[in-house]
Design a protein around this motif. Structure first.
Motif, PDB file in Angstrom:
ATOM      1  N   LYS A  39      27.551   1.762  30.084  1.00 37.02           N
ATOM      2  CA  LYS A  39      27.947   2.810  31.016  1.00 37.02           C
ATOM      3  C   LYS A  39      26.697   3.227  31.785  1.00 37.02           C
ATOM      4  O   LYS A  39      25.707   3.665  31.204  1.00 37.02           O
ATOM      5  CB  LYS A  39      28.556   3.995  30.275  1.00 37.02           C
ATOM      6  CG  LYS A  39      29.154   5.026  31.222  1.00 37.02           C
ATOM      7  CD  LYS A  39      28.204   6.128  31.491  1.00 37.02           C
ATOM      8  CE  LYS A  39      28.688   7.119  32.513  1.00 37.02           C
ATOM      9  NZ  LYS A  39      27.988   8.400  32.417  1.00 37.02           N
ATOM     10  N   ASN A  44      36.300  11.137  33.212  1.00 37.83           N
ATOM     11  CA  ASN A  44      34.886  11.193  32.880  1.00 37.83           C
ATOM     12  C   ASN A  44      34.438   9.772  32.524  1.00 37.83           C
ATOM     13  O   ASN A  44      35.091   9.085  31.738  1.00 37.83           O
ATOM     14  CB  ASN A  44      34.686  12.159  31.697  1.00 37.83           C
ATOM     15  CG  ASN A  44      33.278  12.063  31.148  1.00 37.83           C
ATOM     16  OD1 ASN A  44      33.013  11.267  30.255  1.00 37.83           O
ATOM     17  ND2 ASN A  44      32.371  12.832  31.703  1.00 37.83           N
ATOM     18  N   ASP A  68      32.082   8.547  30.775  1.00 38.18           N
ATOM     19  CA  ASP A  68      31.780   8.270  29.362  1.00 38.18           C
ATOM     20  C   ASP A  68      33.071   8.002  28.592  1.00 38.18           C
ATOM     21  O   ASP A  68      33.124   7.144  27.720  1.00 38.18           O
ATOM     22  CB  ASP A  68      31.036   9.445  28.727  1.00 38.18           C
ATOM     23  CG  ASP A  68      29.714   9.708  29.411  1.00 38.18           C
ATOM     24  OD1 ASP A  68      28.986   8.735  29.657  1.00 38.18           O
ATOM     25  OD2 ASP A  68      29.426  10.874  29.720  1.00 38.18           O
ATOM     26  N   GLY A  75      27.267  17.532  30.932  1.00 32.05           N
ATOM     27  CA  GLY A  75      27.727  16.150  30.757  1.00 32.05           C
ATOM     28  C   GLY A  75      27.405  15.551  29.396  1.00 32.05           C
ATOM     29  O   GLY A  75      27.942  14.500  29.033  1.00 32.05           O
ATOM     30  N   LYS A 105      29.779  13.067  26.619  1.00 26.62           N
ATOM     31  CA  LYS A 105      29.063  11.845  26.245  1.00 26.62           C
ATOM     32  C   LYS A 105      29.049  11.684  24.728  1.00 26.62           C
ATOM     33  O   LYS A 105      29.416  10.632  24.195  1.00 26.62           O
ATOM     34  CB  LYS A 105      27.634  11.909  26.790  1.00 26.62           C
ATOM     35  CG  LYS A 105      27.011  10.544  27.022  1.00 26.62           C
ATOM     36  CD  LYS A 105      25.620  10.641  27.594  1.00 26.62           C
ATOM     37  CE  LYS A 105      25.569  11.254  28.974  1.00 26.62           C
ATOM     38  NZ  LYS A 105      26.338  10.491  29.963  1.00 26.62           N
TER      39      LYS A 105
HETATM   40 MG   LIG Z   1      28.485  12.425  32.862  1.00 24.32          MG
END
Ligand SMILES: [Mg+2]
Ligand SMILES: Nc1ncnc2c1ncn2[C@@H]1O[C@H](COP(=O)(O)OP(=O)(O)OP(=O)(O)O)[C@@H](O)[C@H]1O
Length: 289
Positions: free
Chosen positions: A29, A188, A190, A242, A246
């Motif tokens: 990612k 998102n 992730d 974020g 994650k």
């Molecule tokens: Mg992010």
């Protein structure tokens, strides 16, 4: 001569890792936050091409947070996040689809091609790889939060992805899901990467971001994190923005059978190679317990 033998030794040191990950899926990612410099972006994709040519199956899932924010600002659209997830109204979704699905997705695929690899880009209706529906999280009081077109993954068309990999391509996925009636959802990245990794039984999920890894309250790198530690850090506010999705999605990937998850610094040149071809991992290793 000595130097040349040393070089040969370095190449040979990769053999155990090449054997171990031969034919295995490695989901990378590439977060928008780490897309800071074109030379670095190029080198990340070059690393992916190397993995493919030594017999591994890299899959790229990309983010694009900062670029989306810039595009929204230009249009004078407000950006709001709830627990690290973007609130996506219709106008925002259009920007997300354009920036992630079109611009960044195509840029990454073309960088792979430029470096001698074969790439196939997928984004929303283009391939319909990620299936999704509306995400309705609860707030701390247990009340539903409306995030608009922010979605959650309900399935991954892994047969199409596998076919693509078998043909020698590196799949490049934008985190845009497709729901009933062809409705697009902003996912998102992730979460998208974790879902793809678990559906493909990936040996590794590598999350490249713009920090060294998970950091403690003093900004020091935490080399290992597990469910209990993560929960504690979210509660105390040490994990925010974020980093919450994650870590949460890393743990979900492990629960669903992904062997290893690493959160590493995408700003370090060849971070992927360092992670795969050396014993001393960099960044944060996410563990189930
Ligand atoms: Mg992010
Ligand atoms: N404890 C923590 N350790 C490390 N980073 C943290 C922590 N708490 C919050 N963060 C933030 O999380 C950010 C990384 O997540 P962010 O969603 O911004 O980037 P990304 O996921 O790499 O990119 P994108 O969202 O575009 O895919 C870091 O830049 C940092 O500001």
């Amino acid at each position: 001569m000595k130097n040349r033998i040393k070089k040969a030794r370095i190449v040979m040191e990769a053999l155990p890792y090449i054997m171990r990950f031969h034919g295995k899926v490695i989901v990378i990612k590439y977060g928008g936050a780490a897309m800071t410099d074109p030379a670095l972006e190029n080198s990340v994709m070059r690393d992916a091409v190397l993995l493919k040519y030594v017999g591994m199956n890299p899959v790229i899932v990309h983010g694009g947070g900062p670029e989306i924010n810039r595009a929204l600002k230009k249009k004078k659209l407000e950006t709001r996040f709830v627990k690290g997830l973007r609130v996506t109204d219709r106008a925002t979704m259009e920007v997300v689809a354009r920036v992630l699905g079109d611009k960044i997705n195509k840029k990454i695929a073309s960088l792979i091609k430029k470096n001698g690899g074969r790439a196939r880009g997928f984004a929303g209706l283009r391939g319909r790889i990620i299936k999704a529906h509306k995400l309705v999280p609860l707030n701390d009081q247990g009340i539903k939060i409306d995030l608009g077109y922010t979605g959650t993954v309900t399935g991954v068309r892994n047969r199409d992805l596998k076919k693509c990999m078998e043909k020698g391509y590196i799949p490049v996925l934008a985190p845009i899901g497709v729901g009933a009636g062809g409705r697009l959802y902003n996912i998102n990245a992730d979460q998208a990467a974790a879902a793809v990794a678990s559906h493909l039984d990936a040996a590794k999920l590598i999350l490249l971001t713009d920090v060294q890894g998970v950091l403690d309250a003093h900004g020091k790198l935490i080399s290992n994190i597990n469910t209990v530690k993560a929960r504690r850090m979210i509660k105390s506010g040490q994990l925010s923005g974020g980093m919450i999705p994650k870590v949460r999605n890393s743990l979900a990937a492990l629960r669903k059978g992904v062997e290893q998850v690493h959160i590493i610094d995408g700003r370090i040149p060849h971070a992927i190679l360092l992670e795969i071809f050396t014993d001393k991992g960099i960044g944060t290793l996410v563990e189930r317990r």
